[in-house]
Scaffold this motif. Structure first.
Motif, PDB file in Angstrom:
ATOM      1  N   UNK A 137       0.846  -1.198   0.000  1.00 26.05           N
ATOM      2  CA  UNK A 137       0.000   0.000   0.000  1.00 26.05           C
ATOM      3  C   UNK A 137       0.883   1.249   0.000  1.00 26.05           C
ATOM      4  N   UNK A 138       0.430   2.284  -0.672  1.00 25.49           N
ATOM      5  CA  UNK A 138       1.182   3.539  -0.699  1.00 25.49           C
ATOM      6  C   UNK A 138       1.048   4.251   0.638  1.00 25.49           C
ATOM      7  N   UNK A 139       2.201   4.587   1.245  1.00 21.85           N
ATOM      8  CA  UNK A 139       2.187   5.283   2.525  1.00 21.85           C
ATOM      9  C   UNK A 139       2.718   6.707   2.421  1.00 21.85           C
ATOM     10  N   UNK A 140       3.437   7.020   1.348  1.00 22.05           N
ATOM     11  CA  UNK A 140       3.964   8.382   1.179  1.00 22.05           C
ATOM     12  C   UNK A 140       4.427   8.569  -0.252  1.00 22.05           C
ATOM     13  N   UNK A 141       4.418   9.819  -0.684  1.00 18.93           N
ATOM     14  CA  UNK A 141       4.946  10.153  -2.006  1.00 18.93           C
ATOM     15  C   UNK A 141       5.582  11.530  -1.944  1.00 18.93           C
ATOM     16  N   UNK A 142       6.631  11.693  -2.716  1.00 21.31           N
ATOM     17  CA  UNK A 142       7.254  13.000  -2.924  1.00 21.31           C
ATOM     18  C   UNK A 142       7.204  13.292  -4.412  1.00 21.31           C
ATOM     19  N   UNK A 143       6.793  14.491  -4.753  1.00 16.51           N
ATOM     20  CA  UNK A 143       6.718  14.909  -6.154  1.00 16.51           C
ATOM     21  C   UNK A 143       7.761  15.996  -6.362  1.00 16.51           C
ATOM     22  N   UNK A 144       8.643  15.805  -7.328  1.00 13.63           N
ATOM     23  CA  UNK A 144       9.731  16.746  -7.582  1.00 13.63           C
ATOM     24  C   UNK A 144       9.862  17.012  -9.081  1.00 13.63           C
ATOM     25  N   UNK A 145      10.376  18.182  -9.454  1.00 10.76           N
ATOM     26  CA  UNK A 145      10.670  18.431 -10.861  1.00 10.76           C
ATOM     27  C   UNK A 145      11.932  17.690 -11.261  1.00 10.76           C
ATOM     28  N   UNK A 146      12.173  17.575 -12.568  1.00  7.35           N
ATOM     29  CA  UNK A 146      13.311  16.752 -12.989  1.00  7.35           C
ATOM     30  C   UNK A 146      14.252  17.419 -13.987  1.00  7.35           C
ATOM     31  N   UNK A 147      14.404  18.753 -13.969  1.00  6.97           N
ATOM     32  CA  UNK A 147      15.378  19.342 -14.896  1.00  6.97           C
ATOM     33  C   UNK A 147      16.806  19.011 -14.459  1.00  6.97           C
ATOM     34  N   UNK A 206      -2.332   5.794  -5.406  1.00  7.16           N
ATOM     35  CA  UNK A 206      -2.895   6.432  -4.209  1.00  7.16           C
ATOM     36  C   UNK A 206      -4.389   6.263  -4.071  1.00  7.16           C
ATOM     37  N   UNK A 207      -5.018   5.498  -4.937  1.00  4.28           N
ATOM     38  CA  UNK A 207      -6.485   5.404  -4.950  1.00  4.28           C
ATOM     39  C   UNK A 207      -7.095   5.101  -3.583  1.00  4.28           C
ATOM     40  N   UNK A 208      -6.537   4.145  -2.866  1.00  4.63           N
ATOM     41  CA  UNK A 208      -7.128   3.718  -1.597  1.00  4.63           C
ATOM     42  C   UNK A 208      -6.278   4.120  -0.387  1.00  4.63           C
ATOM     43  N   UNK A 209      -5.341   5.055  -0.614  1.00  7.19           N
ATOM     44  CA  UNK A 209      -4.387   5.362   0.444  1.00  7.19           C
ATOM     45  C   UNK A 209      -4.855   6.453   1.393  1.00  7.19           C
ATOM     46  N   UNK A 210      -5.767   7.317   0.970  1.00  5.44           N
ATOM     47  CA  UNK A 210      -6.296   8.392   1.817  1.00  5.44           C
ATOM     48  C   UNK A 210      -5.168   9.250   2.384  1.00  5.44           C
ATOM     49  N   UNK A 211      -4.305   9.746   1.491  1.00  7.13           N
ATOM     50  CA  UNK A 211      -3.175  10.573   1.910  1.00  7.13           C
ATOM     51  C   UNK A 211      -3.527  12.054   1.802  1.00  7.13           C
ATOM     52  N   UNK A 212      -2.856  12.861   2.608  1.00  6.96           N
ATOM     53  CA  UNK A 212      -3.027  14.319   2.558  1.00  6.96           C
ATOM     54  C   UNK A 212      -1.839  14.932   1.833  1.00  6.96           C
ATOM     55  N   UNK A 213      -2.088  15.991   1.078  1.00  4.01           N
ATOM     56  CA  UNK A 213      -1.023  16.626   0.303  1.00  4.01           C
ATOM     57  C   UNK A 213      -0.538  17.913   0.938  1.00  4.01           C
ATOM     58  N   UNK A 214       0.698  18.283   0.578  1.00  8.37           N
ATOM     59  CA  UNK A 214       1.272  19.561   1.004  1.00  8.37           C
ATOM     60  C   UNK A 214       2.123  20.100  -0.139  1.00  8.37           C
ATOM     61  N   UNK A 215       1.901  21.339  -0.512  1.00  3.19           N
ATOM     62  CA  UNK A 215       2.663  21.980  -1.582  1.00  3.19           C
ATOM     63  C   UNK A 215       3.859  22.702  -0.967  1.00  3.19           C
TER      64      UNK A 215
END
Length: 237
Positions: free
Chosen positions: A1-11, A211-220
């Motif tokens: 199950x997905x417990x965390x994700x980090x989203x980053x740019x890739x230049x 993340x469909x069933x993970x119920x995670x909260x996001x932060x920008x």
């Protein structure tokens, strides 16, 4: 199950040696990426999967130990995805995953085994979502590092020139990533993303599937458009 994700740019410009004299312009982005990786480590994952845009549609797996390089950008900087392991000779990370490997090395990642996955613009949304579901089922605690850029059409000097649709597209992407809005990511317009030269659409839709069933909260953590390209750093936990 997905417990965390980090989203980053890739230049590749995130790597100071590549950016050279322009390196300070992305200092805030680098700091935000480091903070995002800290959220991944705090989640204590059993597996980290790094997802990034690639030339082929994919999904194209890259096992732990796959090397990468920024020599094509004129600097002698080499990286490796995770620890040194035997990998297929001649195999190399695409630039997006090489940037991810550099970020992980910079923060001293040693919290879980790593795998890489390249996904390209041709990969349809449904296949991206299904790929995400498959990744989430791989281990009890899965974390994702998701690499990708927004539009490349924010200014006259941007790689794709100025397109009035770019700013609204990037704003919606930043909102969706910053609030962990799974339906909004699934609904991203693949044709519009292609026209705006956004490399992140497919990786973000893989994230949505995971993340469909993970119920995670996001932060920008960061949003800007240096060089006319939309960059976002966010976390889901």
């Amino acid at each position: 199950m997905l417990v965390a994700a980090a989203i980053c740019p890739c230049p590749p410009l995130l790597v100071p040696e590549v950016a050279a004299g322009a390196a300070p312009e992305l200092d805030r982005a680098r700091a935000a990426c480091a903070d995002a990786l800290g959220v991944l480590a705090a989640a204590r994952p059993d597996l980290l999967v790094v997802i990034g845009p690639a030339e082929r549609g994919g999904p194209d797996p890259h096992p732990e130990g796959t090397p990468g390089s920024f020599r094509g950008f004129g600097v002698e900087v080499d990286v490796r995805l995770g620890g040194a392991k035997d990998v297929e000779p001649g195999r190399e990370l695409p630039p997006s995953l090489a940037v991810a490997a550099w970020l992980l090395e910079r923060t001293g990642w040693s919290d879980a085994p790593i795998e890489g996955l390249g996904v390209g613009e041709p990969l349809e949304a449904d296949r991206c979502v299904e790929t995400g579901r498959e990744i989430a089922a791989r281990a009890e605690r899965v974390a994702l590092l998701v690499m990708g850029d927004g539009s490349a059409c924010r200014t006259l000097k941007a790689p794709g020139y100025l397109d009035e649709r770019a700013a609204p597209f990037d704003a919606e992407v930043a909102r969706a990533l910053g609030t962990a809005d799974v339906p909004a990511l699934k609904a991203l317009d693949a044709e519009l993303a292609y026209e705006l030269k956004s490399s992140g659409r497919a990786p973000w839709q893989v994230l949505a599937g995971a993340a469909e069933d993970a119920d995670l909260a996001g932060a920008l953590l960061y949003e800007d458009a240096p060089y006319g390209v939309g960059y976002v750093v966010a976390t889901w936990s």
